[in-house]
Design a protein around this motif. Sequence first.
Motif, short mmCIF file in Angstrom:
data_model
loop_
_atom_site.label_atom_id
_atom_site.label_comp_id
_atom_site.label_asym_id
_atom_site.label_seq_id
_atom_site.Cartn_x
_atom_site.Cartn_y
_atom_site.Cartn_z
N SER A 1 0.80 -1.22 0.00
CA SER A 1 0.00 0.00 0.00
C SER A 1 0.84 1.28 0.00
CB SER A 1 -0.94 0.00 1.20
OG SER A 1 -0.21 -0.09 2.41
N LEU A 2 2.13 1.18 0.34
CA LEU A 2 2.98 2.37 0.37
C LEU A 2 3.74 2.52 -0.93
CD1 LEU A 2 4.54 2.14 3.94
CD2 LEU A 2 2.78 3.71 3.17
N LYS A 3 3.92 3.75 -1.35
CA LYS A 3 4.72 4.01 -2.54
C LYS A 3 6.19 3.81 -2.20
CE LYS A 3 1.49 7.09 -4.70
NZ LYS A 3 1.28 8.29 -5.45
N ASN B 1 8.85 5.46 -2.76
CA ASN B 1 9.62 6.60 -2.26
C ASN B 1 9.36 6.88 -0.77
OD1 ASN B 1 7.03 7.53 -2.70
ND2 ASN B 1 7.66 9.52 -3.44
N LEU B 2 8.32 6.26 -0.19
CA LEU B 2 8.02 6.44 1.23
C LEU B 2 8.58 5.33 2.11
CD1 LEU B 2 4.28 7.53 0.92
CD2 LEU B 2 6.28 9.00 1.21
N LEU B 3 9.13 4.29 1.49
CA LEU B 3 9.66 3.16 2.24
C LEU B 3 11.01 3.52 2.86
CD1 LEU B 3 8.91 0.31 -0.32
CD2 LEU B 3 7.59 0.90 1.71
N PRO B 4 11.28 3.04 4.10
CA PRO B 4 12.59 3.30 4.70
C PRO B 4 13.69 2.55 3.97
CG PRO B 4 11.27 1.86 6.11
CD PRO B 4 10.39 2.28 4.98
N LYS B 5 14.86 3.16 3.87
CA LYS B 5 15.99 2.56 3.16
C LYS B 5 17.02 2.06 4.17
CE LYS B 5 19.42 3.28 -0.39
NZ LYS B 5 19.47 3.59 -1.76
N ILE B 6 17.53 0.87 3.91
CA ILE B 6 18.58 0.29 4.74
C ILE B 6 19.92 0.69 4.13
CG2 ILE B 6 19.61 -1.85 5.60
CD1 ILE B 6 16.85 -1.13 6.80
N THR B 7 20.71 1.42 4.91
CA THR B 7 22.01 1.89 4.42
C THR B 7 23.19 1.18 5.09
OG1 THR B 7 21.95 3.68 6.04
CG2 THR B 7 21.11 4.17 3.82
N CYS B 8 22.92 0.59 6.27
CA CYS B 8 23.98 -0.12 7.00
C CYS B 8 23.32 -1.07 7.99
CB CYS B 8 24.89 0.87 7.71
SG CYS B 8 24.06 1.85 8.97
N LYS C 1 15.15 -0.74 -0.06
CA LYS C 1 14.03 -0.14 0.67
C LYS C 1 13.19 -1.27 1.24
CE LYS C 1 14.00 4.34 -1.31
NZ LYS C 1 13.19 5.51 -1.44
N VAL C 2 12.74 -1.09 2.47
CA VAL C 2 12.02 -2.14 3.19
C VAL C 2 10.57 -2.21 2.72
CG1 VAL C 2 11.34 -3.01 5.44
CG2 VAL C 2 13.54 -1.85 5.17
N LYS C 3 10.23 -3.33 2.12
CA LYS C 3 8.86 -3.56 1.68
C LYS C 3 7.97 -3.97 2.83
CE LYS C 3 8.59 -5.75 -2.30
NZ LYS C 3 8.76 -6.79 -3.33
N GLY C 4 8.57 -4.60 3.83
CA GLY C 4 7.81 -5.03 5.00
C GLY C 4 8.64 -5.93 5.90
N ILE C 5 8.11 -6.19 7.07
CA ILE C 5 8.72 -7.10 8.03
C ILE C 5 7.68 -8.17 8.34
CG2 ILE C 5 9.69 -7.39 10.33
CD1 ILE C 5 10.68 -4.49 10.15
N TYR C 6 8.09 -9.43 8.22
CA TYR C 6 7.18 -10.54 8.44
C TYR C 6 7.68 -11.41 9.59
CZ TYR C 6 4.48 -14.76 7.56
OH TYR C 6 3.64 -15.85 7.68
N GLU C 7 6.80 -11.66 10.57
CA GLU C 7 7.16 -12.54 11.68
C GLU C 7 6.99 -13.98 11.24
OE1 GLU C 7 5.28 -13.49 15.95
OE2 GLU C 7 5.99 -11.43 15.72
N THR C 8 8.11 -14.66 11.07
CA THR C 8 8.11 -16.03 10.56
C THR C 8 7.83 -17.04 11.66
OG1 THR C 8 9.74 -15.33 8.94
CG2 THR C 8 9.46 -17.67 9.22
N SER C 9 8.36 -16.78 12.85
CA SER C 9 8.22 -17.76 13.93
C SER C 9 8.26 -17.06 15.28
CB SER C 9 9.37 -18.78 13.84
OG SER C 9 9.34 -19.66 14.92
#
Length: 100
Positions: free
Chosen positions: A15-17, A19-26, A59-67
């Motif tokens: 649902s987010l564009k 350009n609004l997603l957070p970017k992982i730089t390190c 850019k982070v599309k999402g975080i999923y809890e696997t377990s």
Amino acid sequence: METKVNEIAISYSGSLKANLLPKITCSQSAADLAYSQWNKDTIELHETFKIMLLNNANKVKGIYETSNGGITGTLVDVRILFAVLLKSLTTAVILVHYAK
């Protein structure tokens, strides 16, 4: 007799564009984002394993809890892990595990 099989449909809806997603730089930015998304009330109660899904631009599309496990461990089903990765068209993944 005609052979029949089930048809499988795979979809991903974001649902987010981009350009609004957070970017992982390190590694620190990944750790900070993962920690900010964790439930602080249960972070030391049980072990949890999550995956951070990234696109080609990191850019982070999402975080999923696997377990979500017990006090001493949690089991990750790699079939579920790969199903989520493939369904979300993820190009990079960061594995996130917290154990007290």
